[in-house]
Design a protein around this motif. Structure first.
Motif, PDB file in Angstrom:
ATOM      1  N   LEU A 193      41.122  31.978  50.067  1.00 46.04           N
ATOM      2  CA  LEU A 193      40.844  31.840  48.630  1.00 46.04           C
ATOM      3  C   LEU A 193      40.222  30.470  48.359  1.00 46.04           C
ATOM      4  O   LEU A 193      40.888  29.526  47.941  1.00 46.04           O
ATOM      5  CB  LEU A 193      42.130  32.035  47.832  1.00 46.04           C
ATOM      6  N   GLU A 221      38.384  31.219  42.154  1.00 43.54           N
ATOM      7  CA  GLU A 221      39.729  31.468  42.665  1.00 43.54           C
ATOM      8  C   GLU A 221      40.609  30.241  42.470  1.00 43.54           C
ATOM      9  O   GLU A 221      41.773  30.348  42.071  1.00 43.54           O
ATOM     10  CB  GLU A 221      39.655  31.841  44.145  1.00 43.54           C
ATOM     11  N   PHE A 262      36.893  34.923  36.970  1.00 42.45           N
ATOM     12  CA  PHE A 262      37.147  35.278  38.367  1.00 42.45           C
ATOM     13  C   PHE A 262      36.688  36.705  38.643  1.00 42.45           C
ATOM     14  O   PHE A 262      36.009  36.984  39.641  1.00 42.45           O
ATOM     15  CB  PHE A 262      38.641  35.126  38.680  1.00 42.45           C
ATOM     16  N   CYS A 287      33.969  37.176  41.557  1.00 40.65           N
ATOM     17  CA  CYS A 287      34.557  37.447  42.872  1.00 40.65           C
ATOM     18  C   CYS A 287      34.869  38.937  43.027  1.00 40.65           C
ATOM     19  O   CYS A 287      35.791  39.449  42.375  1.00 40.65           O
ATOM     20  CB  CYS A 287      35.837  36.630  43.069  1.00 40.65           C
ATOM     21  N   ARG A 315      42.520  38.546  47.896  1.00 44.22           N
ATOM     22  CA  ARG A 315      42.170  38.692  46.477  1.00 44.22           C
ATOM     23  C   ARG A 315      43.045  39.737  45.786  1.00 44.22           C
ATOM     24  O   ARG A 315      43.281  39.642  44.571  1.00 44.22           O
ATOM     25  CB  ARG A 315      40.686  39.029  46.343  1.00 44.22           C
ATOM     26  N   LEU A 345      46.018  37.832  44.787  1.00 42.82           N
ATOM     27  CA  LEU A 345      45.694  37.010  43.616  1.00 42.82           C
ATOM     28  C   LEU A 345      45.590  37.876  42.356  1.00 42.82           C
ATOM     29  O   LEU A 345      46.028  37.472  41.270  1.00 42.82           O
ATOM     30  CB  LEU A 345      44.385  36.256  43.854  1.00 42.82           C
TER      31      LEU A 345
END
Length: 553
Positions: A461, A466, A506, A510, A527, A530
């Protein structure tokens, strides 16, 4: 690594510097760690050197230069640099930053909870509307702020009892009973009474319970309408508050103070302390000794109690139940009570700064088409909690009332609060919660999982968005603790709006799931951790506000 984790690391480094003789100083009880305004300054910044400088007898920059190499050697820290007059800018290792996503997911509901206020036993009284009518829109504000504050205090480790003081004694209840009786008889309301459709409804409900009430002698009829009407009105108040998501642990009746002799006991206690005197046929409390603008009557010349005497007895009752701090929420029209209540606590031998806290909230207006809404369908000229819920719904009303600082008047715009757009703050935050939910649904449909905790690689990350998102997620426990400590619930919705914006950026920058034909890899799984962490923090924050966290919109 959260700001609290980093603060603990810095504290250890300060103690190391002192033990090694590199400096002599008094360690501050709380070390502040904050996100710097610009990312090139690092992940976090602290002013601990400025806090230490005076007791160390050194320039703050010199103290920072002593601490920088020690902090740089700490696990998870990439570097610590001295800036300006003595700030430390700290950059974390990518793995230390990214590991927070796993920590949040594993913590679940517990993420955001701290022991900042651990050991504090607190009584929180709010709303406490007179049982002579529905909860008005000002009371609706306290219903939200009090409820959210109780949730925050508990999240910060305090033991909290939510209490509603039911004023079922005194002349206002007599006026209420006379108003009900008049409505039942089809007569106009007394000049000093209450009116509105709700009075007619309650009067009809009393007659349904006691069909023969109007045939009783007047004194007995008034007693019947007083007892039944007060119970029915309070049932309605409870139902309105429950529909609003506000609950209480204790409903305390003022009448019990009178019946149990608590008022006599309170006056006797105050007299023993030497603060009571008799003058002009009345009994007085010498509150001017403790800063009040005038002394207060406890017992009138006719032998009847004042409202203030009940306040004294109620405060003493709370303290007698073992509450270290008594917190009372009052509307702006009660601001004049602060001085006399603080003086009363002092007369009991308490420290008003420690044992009593009074929060004053400003007024609320409901606005439609740019103009204030004045009339209630049921309560006449007073807008009620039920009117608010009918106009905008529970989520929008709670969020909007919690979002504003209590010391500011607010206008609730019906048009804005019912709009399904990013202009509506609650919609913006709730929509942010639906996005990670949608990502997780698509991942499940594609058979992609985030993997086991031990397989999570936080070092993947590294994208700027991020890092921004992880930094915002790390702030949540501090936001909750600060909102609870400062009694400022509005900090939570403001944080959630920042987090929502950070998550949206984000999400746009991403890609979480692989494109068709691509295989998931370590970055995909990182991810997904996250994404789940973001969903949990948004949900935990909305739950603190008593607002739903929808999975689809």
């Amino acid at each position: 690594m959260t700001p609290a984790d980093l603060a603990a690391v810095i504290s250890d480094c300060v103690h190391t510097a002192i033990r090694s003789g590199r400096m002599s100083a008094e360690v501050p009880p709380q070390i502040r760690v904050e996100r710097p305004p610009h990312r090139h300054h690092g992940d976090y910044s602290t002013n601990v050197a400025l806090q230490l400088a005076k007791s160390a007898g050194l320039p703050a920059r010199t103290v920072a230069e002593v601490l920088a190499p020690l902090v740089s050697l700490a696990n998870g820290v990439a570097k610590a640099e001295v800036a300006g007059p003595g700030f430390l800018n700290i950059t974390l290792e990518s793995g230390a930053i990214g590991a927070l996503a796993r920590d949040i997911v594993l913590a679940g509901d517990a993420y955001g909870r701290t022991d900042r206020l651990g050991g504090l036993r607190l009584n929180l009284e709010f709303v406490s509307a007179n049982p002579t009518g529905p909860v008005h829109i000002g009371g609706a504000r306290w219903a939200v702020v009090g409820d959210v504050l109780a949730r925050l205090l508990k999240a910060a480790g305090a033991e909290v009892s939510r209490e509603y003081y039911f004023n079922d004694a005194g002349v206002q209840i007599d006026r209420f009973a006379r108003s009900l009786l008049a409505a039942a008889e089809g007569s106009p309301a007394p000049e000093d009474g209450y009116s509105g459709a709700y009075i007619e409804d309650i009067a009809a409900a009393v007659l349904h319970r006691q069909p023969g009430a109007l045939r009783l002698p007047e004194a007995e009829a008034l007693a019947a309408f007083r007892a039944e009407g007060t119970e029915l009105m309070f049932d309605e108040i409870k139902a309105s508050l429950a529909a609003f998501g506000t609950r209480f642990d204790v409903y305390f009746n003022e009448k019990d103070l009178h019946d149990q002799g608590d008022l006599d006991a309170a006056v006797a206690r105050l007299r023993e302390g030497g603060h009571v005197f008799d003058a002009a046929g009345a009994v007085w409390l010498r509150t001017t000794d403790f800063g009040d603008d005038k002394d207060r009557v406890l017992v009138k010349g006719d032998g009847s109690w004042t409202y203030f005497t009940a306040d004294c007895a109620y405060y003493l009752n709370k303290r007698g139940r073992g509450f270290e701090r008594v917190v009372i929420m009052l509307g702006a029209d009660h601001a004049g009570y602060v001085g006399r209540m603080r003086a009363m606590a002092a007369c009991f031998g308490d420290d008003p700064d420690t044992h009593l806290e009074i929060l004053i909230g400003q007024l609320v207006n409901l606005v439609e088409d740019g103009r204030p809404v004045r009339m209630s369908k049921r309560a006449g000229t007073v807008l009620t909690l039920d009117d608010l819920l009918e106009a905008v719904g529970v989520d929008a009303a709670r969020y909007a009332l919690a979002r504003a600082s209590v010391d500011a008047m607010i206008d609730l715009d019906i048009d804005l609060l019912t709009r399904q757009s990013n202009d509506n703050a609650v919609h913006y935050v709730q929509y942010a919660h639906t996005r990670p939910c949608a990502v997780q649904r698509r991942a499940e449909e594609a058979g992609i999982g985030k993997g086991a905790p031990e397989d999570f690689d936080p070092s993947r990350l590294t994208h700027e968005r991020e890092a921004d998102l992880l930094g915002m997620l790390a702030e949540f426990p501090q936001v909750v603790a600060t909102a609870a400590t400062l009694r400022e619930p509005h900090r939570v919705p403001h944080y959630l709006e920042q987090l929502a914006g950070t998550y949206h950026r984000f999400y746009d920058a991403c890609r979480v799931l692989p494109l068709a034909g691509e295989d998931p890899d370590d970055l995909t799984r990182a991810r997904l951790w996250l994404t789940e962490a973001s969903r949990l923090v948004l949900r935990n924050g909305l739950q603190l506000l008593g607002v739903s966290a929808p999975e689809r919109m």
